[in-house]
Design an enzyme around this catalytic site. Structure first.
Site, PDB file in Angstrom:
ATOM      1  N   TYR B  95       0.838  -1.194   0.000  1.00 52.68           N
ATOM      2  CA  TYR B  95       0.000   0.000   0.000  1.00 52.68           C
ATOM      3  C   TYR B  95       0.871   1.242   0.000  1.00 52.68           C
ATOM      4  O   TYR B  95       1.946   1.262   0.618  1.00 52.68           O
ATOM      5  CB  TYR B  95      -0.895   0.039   1.237  1.00 52.68           C
ATOM      6  CG  TYR B  95      -2.067  -0.900   1.196  1.00 52.68           C
ATOM      7  CD1 TYR B  95      -3.272  -0.516   0.621  1.00 52.68           C
ATOM      8  CD2 TYR B  95      -1.974  -2.176   1.737  1.00 52.68           C
ATOM      9  CE1 TYR B  95      -4.356  -1.366   0.597  1.00 52.68           C
ATOM     10  CE2 TYR B  95      -3.056  -3.041   1.712  1.00 52.68           C
ATOM     11  CZ  TYR B  95      -4.247  -2.628   1.136  1.00 52.68           C
ATOM     12  OH  TYR B  95      -5.312  -3.489   1.112  1.00 52.68           O
ATOM     13  N   TYR B 134      -0.433  -9.905   0.286  1.00 49.58           N
ATOM     14  CA  TYR B 134       0.607  -9.443   1.212  1.00 49.58           C
ATOM     15  C   TYR B 134       0.437 -10.131   2.560  1.00 49.58           C
ATOM     16  O   TYR B 134      -0.668 -10.528   2.925  1.00 49.58           O
ATOM     17  CB  TYR B 134       0.571  -7.918   1.365  1.00 49.58           C
ATOM     18  CG  TYR B 134      -0.751  -7.365   1.818  1.00 49.58           C
ATOM     19  CD1 TYR B 134      -1.081  -7.282   3.166  1.00 49.58           C
ATOM     20  CD2 TYR B 134      -1.688  -6.912   0.882  1.00 49.58           C
ATOM     21  CE1 TYR B 134      -2.292  -6.772   3.581  1.00 49.58           C
ATOM     22  CE2 TYR B 134      -2.916  -6.408   1.277  1.00 49.58           C
ATOM     23  CZ  TYR B 134      -3.213  -6.337   2.627  1.00 49.58           C
ATOM     24  OH  TYR B 134      -4.425  -5.841   3.026  1.00 49.58           O
ATOM     25  N   ARG B 144      -3.132 -12.022   3.078  1.00 47.84           N
ATOM     26  CA  ARG B 144      -4.452 -11.606   2.585  1.00 47.84           C
ATOM     27  C   ARG B 144      -4.625 -12.006   1.123  1.00 47.84           C
ATOM     28  O   ARG B 144      -3.713 -11.805   0.311  1.00 47.84           O
ATOM     29  CB  ARG B 144      -4.614 -10.077   2.654  1.00 47.84           C
ATOM     30  CG  ARG B 144      -4.742  -9.398   3.998  1.00 47.84           C
ATOM     31  CD  ARG B 144      -5.919  -9.768   4.881  1.00 47.84           C
ATOM     32  NE  ARG B 144      -7.181 -10.155   4.263  1.00 47.84           N
ATOM     33  CZ  ARG B 144      -8.121  -9.322   3.811  1.00 47.84           C
ATOM     34  NH1 ARG B 144      -7.953  -8.015   3.882  1.00 47.84           N
ATOM     35  NH2 ARG B 144      -9.257  -9.771   3.296  1.00 47.84           N
ATOM     36  N   HIS B 147      -7.223  -8.144  -3.084  1.00 47.28           N
ATOM     37  CA  HIS B 147      -8.525  -7.492  -2.934  1.00 47.28           C
ATOM     38  C   HIS B 147      -8.464  -6.009  -3.241  1.00 47.28           C
ATOM     39  O   HIS B 147      -7.410  -5.378  -3.147  1.00 47.28           O
ATOM     40  CB  HIS B 147      -9.076  -7.693  -1.520  1.00 47.28           C
ATOM     41  CG  HIS B 147      -8.186  -7.111  -0.446  1.00 47.28           C
ATOM     42  ND1 HIS B 147      -7.101  -7.787   0.059  1.00 47.28           N
ATOM     43  CD2 HIS B 147      -8.219  -5.926   0.201  1.00 47.28           C
ATOM     44  CE1 HIS B 147      -6.505  -7.036   0.969  1.00 47.28           C
ATOM     45  NE2 HIS B 147      -7.163  -5.900   1.071  1.00 47.28           N
ATOM     46  N   HIS B 149     -10.517  -2.529  -1.904  1.00 49.07           N
ATOM     47  CA  HIS B 149     -11.467  -1.967  -0.943  1.00 49.07           C
ATOM     48  C   HIS B 149     -12.469  -1.100  -1.708  1.00 49.07           C
ATOM     49  O   HIS B 149     -12.057  -0.293  -2.557  1.00 49.07           O
ATOM     50  CB  HIS B 149     -10.750  -1.103   0.087  1.00 49.07           C
ATOM     51  CG  HIS B 149      -9.852  -1.888   1.005  1.00 49.07           C
ATOM     52  ND1 HIS B 149     -10.283  -2.420   2.198  1.00 49.07           N
ATOM     53  CD2 HIS B 149      -8.545  -2.230   0.897  1.00 49.07           C
ATOM     54  CE1 HIS B 149      -9.286  -3.054   2.793  1.00 49.07           C
ATOM     55  NE2 HIS B 149      -8.210  -2.955   2.021  1.00 49.07           N
TER      56      HIS B 149
END
Lengths: 176, 228
Positions: B95, B134, B144, B147, B149
């Site tokens: 991120y 990640y 995870r 995905h 959000h």
């Protein structure tokens, strides 16, 4: 319906607006700051949450069709500094479809890592004693301890209300 | 009534243990405040906000994908002119956030976030790259699934939804406590599907993700047989 999922720890990437905390334009007459902490089960401030607010203006109108006079009625604030802070005006009392009068209140949502769905509540104003004593929601809560979790206290520049996610002082959250 | 949303206390997802409210939520009779919602229109969105793949005069690294779908209410009505916000990790699973400490490369050409408004049919579309998986520290060897959000407003406070979109056939879905916290029949609604008609030749793979919000009225409608 589509299920909810947590906003995760990096929600500011997608949800941060420069004017997010301004439900009214700075300089608006009668503007106040709503502030408070979001607390976890240990009483520690949650610093990666987002608090959103939605409300009517001082004459009971919502900005759901148009923003009038700089009134957006919607605010969002992160808690990176330990508190949320939203600049707004105190809303007017509202009459619902059943004809009942609701004391001035602001709808709140909290999003955070560890919350698989937002949690929702209402902020009421502790100094609206008469209106609060007739409010259909406040009067339907089981006791004063439950009511107190929704009452923002007057402060130097507005009102304060901590939102307690879990614990003995847990905020009354709503099923919608 | 089938349960759609995950239980707030889902102990396998460790953060819920200290953050999930434990008291039974109070059943609110919805008032005018909950049955209206903010007008967040064109002033908040530029056309280029729907493209996450261009930043700092360059193009993001990774598999280019188109993500499109419709936003509908439970009765099938489209949610029109409504703000959608997305954010995600880059192709390496990193991120663009100062608190993301995973040592995968940051991509200066990937914006990491996008916005758009639905059209009159409730349609939206983003151009992005397929995010990487990640690791996170929830449990031993926790990763995870890939995905995006998603944040949606609908037209009333009661419709507000923040969720995540996943990709079909991701082996990490079976191991992910966040995804697994959703009751079984509803879980698959979070998984996009590959759509070859959305795929653009010589350009990008297409994924379809439709989103259904509760109605903007006082009574939630939930058909026990509805598993679509």
């Amino acid at each position: 319906m589509t299920p909810s999922q947590t906003a995760g720890p990096f929600l500011s990437l997608g949800l941060r607006w420069p004017d997010g905390p301004h439900a009214v334009l700075p300089g608006t007459r009668g503007a106040v700051w709503l502030r408070g902490r979001v607390l976890d089960a240990a009483g520690e401030p949650v610093t990666d949450a987002l608090v959103e607010t939605w409300q009517a203006d001082g004459s009971g109108r919502f900005a759901d069709r148009e923003e009038t006079g700089g009134f957006r009625g919607f605010g969002r604030s992160e808690t990176v500094d330990g508190e949320y802070a939203v600049l707004t005006v105190k809303p007017a009392p509202l009459i619902d479809p059943l004809g009942r009068t609701h004391a001035p209140h602001v709808a709140l949502s909290v999003f955070a890592r560890g919350l698989l769905d937002r949690v929702v509540t209402r902020l009421y104003f502790a100094d609206e004693v008469a209106a609060n004593s007739d409010d259909p929601l406040l009067t339907s809560l089981p006791d004063d301890a439950a009511r107190r979790t929704l009452l923002a206290e007057p402060s130097a520049d507005g009102y304060r209300l901590d939102l307690v996610l879990q614990g003995s002082d847990e905020t009354v959250f709503f099923a919608l | 009534m089938t349960q759609t949303h995950p239980a707030l206390l889902s102990p396998e997802y460790l953060s819920t243990r200290t953050r999930a409210p434990l008291r039974t939520p109070f059943r609110l009779q919805l008032g005018p405040t909950e049955l209206t919602g903010p007008l967040l229109g064109e002033a908040r969105v530029r056309a280029e906000d729907a493209d996450l793949t261009r930043a700092a005069d360059g193009e993001a690294v990774g598999q280019r994908i188109l993500v499109t779908g419709r936003v509908l209410e439970e009765d099938g009505r489209p949610v029109r002119a409504s703000l959608i916000e997305v954010w995600q990790a880059n192709a390496a699973g990193r991120y663009r956030h100062t608190l993301d400490r995973w040592p995968a490369p940051i991509d200066p050409h990937f914006t990491g976030a996008g916005r758009t408004l639905t059209d009159d049919e409730g349609r939206y579309a983003f151009l992005t790259i397929r995010p990487g998986s990640y690791p996170w520290r929830n449990h031993d060897n926790a990763w995870r699934p890939a995905h995006l959000h998603f944040s949606l407003f609908g037209r009333a406070f009661v419709q507000r939804l923040v969720t995540q979109m996943y990709f079909p056939d991701d082996p990490l879905l079976a191991l992910d406590p966040i995804y697994q916290a959703v009751p079984e029949p509803a879980r698959r609604r979070l998984v996009s599907r590959y759509d070859h008609d959305v795929t653009e030749p010589e350009w990008a793979l297409g994924y379809r993700f439709d989103i259904v919000l509760r109605g903007a009225t006082a009574t939630p409608f939930e058909d026990p047989g509805d598993d679509a």
